[in-house]
Design a protein around this motif. Sequence first.
Motif, PDB file in Angstrom:
ATOM      1  N   ASN A  96       0.946  -1.004  -0.060  1.00  0.00           N
ATOM      2  CA  ASN A  96       0.184  -0.082  -0.017  1.00  0.00           C
ATOM      3  C   ASN A  96       1.027   1.190  -0.002  1.00  0.00           C
ATOM      4  O   ASN A  96       1.587   1.353   0.809  1.00  0.00           O
ATOM      5  CB  ASN A  96      -0.811   0.040   1.102  1.00  0.00           C
ATOM      6  N   ASN A  97       0.793   1.881  -1.041  1.00  0.00           N
ATOM      7  CA  ASN A  97       1.623   3.245  -1.257  1.00  0.00           C
ATOM      8  C   ASN A  97       0.790   4.383  -0.909  1.00  0.00           C
ATOM      9  O   ASN A  97       1.034   5.727  -1.222  1.00  0.00           O
ATOM     10  CB  ASN A  97       2.168   2.996  -2.502  1.00  0.00           C
ATOM     11  N   THR A  98      -0.100   4.193  -0.073  1.00  0.00           N
ATOM     12  CA  THR A  98      -0.879   5.526   0.275  1.00  0.00           C
ATOM     13  C   THR A  98      -0.260   6.725   0.627  1.00  0.00           C
ATOM     14  O   THR A  98      -0.750   7.795   0.368  1.00  0.00           O
ATOM     15  CB  THR A  98      -1.935   5.185   1.350  1.00  0.00           C
ATOM     16  N   ASN A 143       7.958   1.485  -2.162  1.00  0.00           N
ATOM     17  CA  ASN A 143       7.746   0.177  -2.194  1.00  0.00           C
ATOM     18  C   ASN A 143       8.934  -0.802  -1.530  1.00  0.00           C
ATOM     19  O   ASN A 143      10.008  -0.672  -2.237  1.00  0.00           O
ATOM     20  CB  ASN A 143       7.169  -0.616  -3.738  1.00  0.00           C
ATOM     21  N   ILE A 144       8.623  -1.479  -0.679  1.00  0.00           N
ATOM     22  CA  ILE A 144       9.674  -2.379  -0.244  1.00  0.00           C
ATOM     23  C   ILE A 144       9.123  -3.846  -0.520  1.00  0.00           C
ATOM     24  O   ILE A 144       7.958  -4.192   0.207  1.00  0.00           O
ATOM     25  CB  ILE A 144       9.952  -2.362   1.122  1.00  0.00           C
TER      26      ILE A 144
END
Length: 409
Positions: free
Chosen positions: A12-14, A19-20
């Motif tokens: 979730n990149n909210t 990103n991991i």
Amino acid sequence: MQTLATPTTTSNNTFNQPNIDTTIKRRKTRPVKVGDVTIGGSSPVVVQSMINEDTLDIDASVAAIRRLHEIGCEIVRVTVPSIAHAKALAEIKQKLIKTYRDVPLVADIHHNGMKIALEVAKHIEKVRINPGLYVFEKPDANRTEYTSAEFDEIGDKIRETLEPLVISLRDQGKAMRIGVNHGSLAERMLFTYGDTPEGMVESALEFIRICESLDFRNIVISMKASRVPVMLAAYRLMAKRMDDLGMDYPLHLGVTEAGDGEYGRIKSTAGIATLLAEGIGDTIRVSLTEAPEKEIPVCYSILQALGMRKTMVEYVACPSCGRTLFNLEEVLHKVREATKHLTGLDIAVMGCIVNGPGEMADADYGYVGKNPGYISLYRGREEIKKVPEDRGVKELINLIKADGRWVDP
């Protein structure tokens, strides 16, 4: 046989965070075929167990193998202490094929086992040998050292005894597990390397080199110990030595003689999960002093917790506190009983709104106590509806059905 869902990685990149990748990167290994199952390569981690019936009892052994396979055990090991047991295994294999299906079997060979191994190699897919016992060295209480000549002489005897088995397995396209046990290292390894992980690794490498010299590489390696720190050190060292030597054999993980009950499960998990999280391991067995069927759920729970296989619903639930607005333990039980067959779903049951939406962000569905007497149902981070508590489970099911993700039990 359980249906396995392919794990997915969600991110979730909210909040515009990078990103991991949270997936575990397994050590690259060669694929080793055991019947219709592949250990290593790009295949999922394989689950194994072992029956405890006397192999001479054909009917009981067939029934035990079938019970294990039906609950998800993909490879089953059978002890073969004599030629009579080896011949009985041929009947077990044929009866399995006739009455059920062809289950991949491993024959467990111990003391001075060349004749037994050669017989059993005709009938099953994989032979497991213990380097410390395959050529038995009678301990000498007066010995103070092994000379190089004595060490090499036994090495030659090992090669002479192992070579016919290797050739048989090679020519039939079958597999071998070189299964080193910390508690049964050969005497010359103990004198040379001590009762150490180094001795375990050197014992395995001696057998691997004989196999490679005969162009046989359908090999799986195990380095089991009953103490977790020893087990961890042995597998890590084995993986490093193989990497250094350009070897890529799959590893079979296990804590041997882990015991029973809660501690047996924790001990096995401490060893197996630690290595899997480091990318080490291609097949596992949890060894419990209980019915073999009890081992399989532990294996799958370990793999599911690490995101390596998905064989059940993943439930996210808070531990409960003074903010909880309903009986969390009771509600979790009700939700689980209603949805536990929906393999592949992640469902969160949270007691209050403080941690709810955040802690359950990766769940497919959420069941959250938001106001006294009411439940808020979520799809991911989105709140879908608020319903009276006594209709919460039913409305959760309706939501899953509306999304087309429900299947009948």
